[in-house]
Design a protein around this motif. Structure first.
Motif, PDB file in Angstrom:
ATOM      1  N   SER A 142      -5.626   7.483 -10.210  1.00 22.46           N
ATOM      2  CA  SER A 142      -4.429   6.856  -9.249  1.00 22.46           C
ATOM      3  C   SER A 142      -4.259   7.683  -8.111  1.00 22.46           C
ATOM      4  O   SER A 142      -3.861   7.152  -7.120  1.00 22.46           O
ATOM      5  N   LEU A 143      -4.572   8.865  -8.176  1.00 22.57           N
ATOM      6  CA  LEU A 143      -4.551   9.808  -6.784  1.00 22.57           C
ATOM      7  C   LEU A 143      -5.335   9.231  -5.792  1.00 22.57           C
ATOM      8  O   LEU A 143      -4.973   8.952  -4.567  1.00 22.57           O
ATOM      9  N   PRO A 163      -1.054  -0.846  -9.528  1.00 15.87           N
ATOM     10  CA  PRO A 163      -1.437   0.322 -10.327  1.00 15.87           C
ATOM     11  C   PRO A 163      -2.366  -0.447 -11.634  1.00 15.87           C
ATOM     12  O   PRO A 163      -2.978   0.400 -12.415  1.00 15.87           O
ATOM     13  N   ARG A 188       2.607   1.961  -3.321  1.00 16.08           N
ATOM     14  CA  ARG A 188       1.619   2.433  -4.500  1.00 16.08           C
ATOM     15  C   ARG A 188       1.626   4.087  -4.329  1.00 16.08           C
ATOM     16  O   ARG A 188       1.272   4.673  -5.584  1.00 16.08           O
ATOM     17  N   VAL A 189       1.865   4.708  -3.392  1.00 16.99           N
ATOM     18  CA  VAL A 189       2.076   6.110  -3.038  1.00 16.99           C
ATOM     19  C   VAL A 189       2.958   6.608  -4.365  1.00 16.99           C
ATOM     20  O   VAL A 189       2.801   7.676  -4.799  1.00 16.99           O
ATOM     21  N   SER A 234      -4.899  10.002 -14.133  1.00 16.78           N
ATOM     22  CA  SER A 234      -4.254  10.748 -12.823  1.00 16.78           C
ATOM     23  C   SER A 234      -4.894  10.770 -11.601  1.00 16.78           C
ATOM     24  O   SER A 234      -4.550  10.582 -10.401  1.00 16.78           O
ATOM     25  N   THR A 241      -4.054   5.823  -4.735  1.00 18.00           N
ATOM     26  CA  THR A 241      -2.751   5.767  -3.783  1.00 18.00           C
ATOM     27  C   THR A 241      -2.768   6.552  -2.454  1.00 18.00           C
ATOM     28  O   THR A 241      -2.619   5.821  -1.545  1.00 18.00           O
ATOM     29  N   ASP A 256       1.763   4.451  -8.485  1.00 15.35           N
ATOM     30  CA  ASP A 256       0.703   4.658  -8.931  1.00 15.35           C
ATOM     31  C   ASP A 256       0.741   5.868  -9.688  1.00 15.35           C
ATOM     32  O   ASP A 256       0.548   6.031 -10.977  1.00 15.35           O
ATOM     33  N   PRO A 257       1.212   7.124  -9.046  1.00 17.90           N
ATOM     34  CA  PRO A 257       1.123   8.474  -9.665  1.00 17.90           C
ATOM     35  C   PRO A 257       2.189   8.443 -10.889  1.00 17.90           C
ATOM     36  O   PRO A 257       1.837   8.921 -11.918  1.00 17.90           O
ATOM     37  N   GLY A 267      -3.533   3.589  -0.603  1.00 16.20           N
ATOM     38  CA  GLY A 267      -1.853   3.557  -0.092  1.00 16.20           C
ATOM     39  C   GLY A 267      -1.674   4.209   1.374  1.00 16.20           C
ATOM     40  O   GLY A 267      -1.277   3.573   2.176  1.00 16.20           O
ATOM     41  N   ASN A 288       0.616  -1.232   0.131  1.00 19.53           N
ATOM     42  CA  ASN A 288       0.000   0.060  -0.141  1.00 19.53           C
ATOM     43  C   ASN A 288       0.915   1.344   0.042  1.00 19.53           C
ATOM     44  O   ASN A 288       0.587   2.502  -0.795  1.00 19.53           O
ATOM     45  N   TRP A 289       2.074   1.292   0.617  1.00 20.51           N
ATOM     46  CA  TRP A 289       2.731   2.341   0.717  1.00 20.51           C
ATOM     47  C   TRP A 289       3.686   2.546  -0.616  1.00 20.51           C
ATOM     48  O   TRP A 289       3.860   3.748  -0.979  1.00 20.51           O
TER      49      TRP A 289
END
Length: 398
Positions: free
Chosen positions: A338-339, A121, A64-65, A335, A342, A68-69, A346, A61-62
């Protein structure tokens, strides 16, 4: 939107598209249906403590911070989502095979980082394609998405049945098989090309400068974060108090069955509703659900509150997707997705899972009370969104 069954015929091009989109969610949630209920059990079988399990579960999860972006912004700039999905799905399959090599904490931590970079992602990339195709071909997103929930049920209950007849070592092999299925499906995904971005700068920074979008992130972030103890220690706790793997799988399945019913039948009722109202319903349900799980291990009370998953996750997910579809232009959609993923899955969920380790170590199932607190915060963010956003389409086109 046209409310018809999504898989009646393979002759209609719309139905062919709907079928592969539905199968995309099937592939992803076959993996999730094994991972969420049983990965903590596998980690426990490796001799790890609750604190170490919490760290390992939170690492993807961290990661992906950052992952993902980066991937999403690149996808928005090129208009190509399918190619990165193929690479990510393939690397995930190889990574899963490396887990049984060693039970060393740092080895498992390194692999967990790779899993976070490759698997996480896939959902925002695939969801962007799905929303695009659903809008273009007038498909009901909820009825496409429900097939993923059905796959989750089959995987979680089926894995429990397999594990009761074998051993926890099979968890890795079940994840590997699900990963192969997922990769095969991704190869058949549509590949719509979108226009170039509306702005030359960072779409991520642009969205984060919008106060309404930040309030929206607070709604989905605290709502998803409230699932931290459930995702990380529900199966471990139920196993500790004496429930068998097939019963544990049934507990998970009950929640997802309710989620499927929501996706199948709620479309015409939630369509056009303010996302803030939907977020508020989900958050209020979270307060009730986590409070009950925190105070009792009674079989029938667990069965009674598990359908609230349709609210705590299902209606919250529909609210999140609806807001992006209505407020964000398609050139920024990946985007935005993803945010959302994330920060909610995330930062918020990762933090909640990490914190659940020591909380569960010290308080057992009472750790759920902290999750009720997160649901209360999500409820107030939902009221704030209702107040600040009037439902304008393409809010961020300026």
């Amino acid at each position: 939107m046209i409310n018809k069954p999504i898989l009646p015929s393979f002759d209609d091009p719309r139905m062919k598209t709907a079928t592969i989109l539905a199968l995309f969610f099937v592939g992803l949630f076959l993996i999730q249906g094994v991972f969420l209920p049983y990965w903590p059990v596998w980690l426990k079988s490796q001799g790890l403590s609750a604190g170490e399990i919490g760290i390992l579960l939170s690492l993807p999860n961290w990661v992906r911070v950052f992952a993902d972006p980066l991937i999403a912004q690149r996808a928005d700039r090129t208009g190509n989502r399918k190619t990165p999905m193929l690479w990510l799905a393939g690397i995930y399959v190889v990574t899963v095979l490396a887990f049984p090599v060693s039970s060393n904490f740092w080895w498992l931590a390194g692999l967990s980082v790779i899993i976070g970079f490759t698997f996480a992602p896939l959902l925002p990339l695939g969801t962007t394609i799905t929303v695009h195709e659903c809008k273009a071909k007038e498909l009901d997103y909820g009825r496409v998405r429900l097939w993923g929930s059905l796959a989750f049920i089959g995987a979680s209950y089926g894995a429990g049945w397999v594990l009761d007849g074998t051993s926890t070592a099979w968890i890795v092999w079940l994840l590997f098989i699900a990963g192969i299925v997922n990769f095969a499906i991704v190869t058949r995904m549509p590949d719509p090309q979108t226009d170039r971005p509306l702005r030359s700068g960072s779409s991520i920074i642009y969205l984060l400068r919008k106060p309404v979008f930040l309030i929206y992130l607070g709604c989905i972030g605290f709502a998803q974060g409230s699932h931290g103890t459930y995702y990380s220690f529900a199966s471990v706790h139920w196993e500790n108090v004496g429930y068998t793997h097939d019963v544990i799988g049934a507990f998970w399945s009950i929640g997802v069955i309710a989620e499927i019913a929501l996706f199948a039948f709620a479309g015409k009722y939630v369509r056009g509703r303010h996302p803030g109202v939907l977020f508020a319903i989900g958050a209020a349900s979270g307060v009730l659900r986590w409070s009950v799980l925190g105070m009792t291990d009674n079989f029938w009370l667990i069965v009674l509150v598990q359908p609230l998953h349709a609210m705590t996750f299902g209606i919250t997910h529909l609210a999140a997707v609806s807001f992006i579809a209505r407020a964000v232009p398609s050139q920024l959609a990946t985007s935005a997705q993803s945010l959302m993923a994330t920060l909610s899955m995330g930062v918020f969920l990762g933090s909640a899972i990490w914190a659940s380790g020591p909380l569960y170590d010290h308080f057992g199932s009472h750790a759920y009370y902290a999750m009720s607190g997160l649901s209360i915060v999500a409820f107030f963010f939902a009221l704030w969104l209702i107040r600040r956003w009037r439902g304008e389409d393409n809010t961020f086109c300026d």
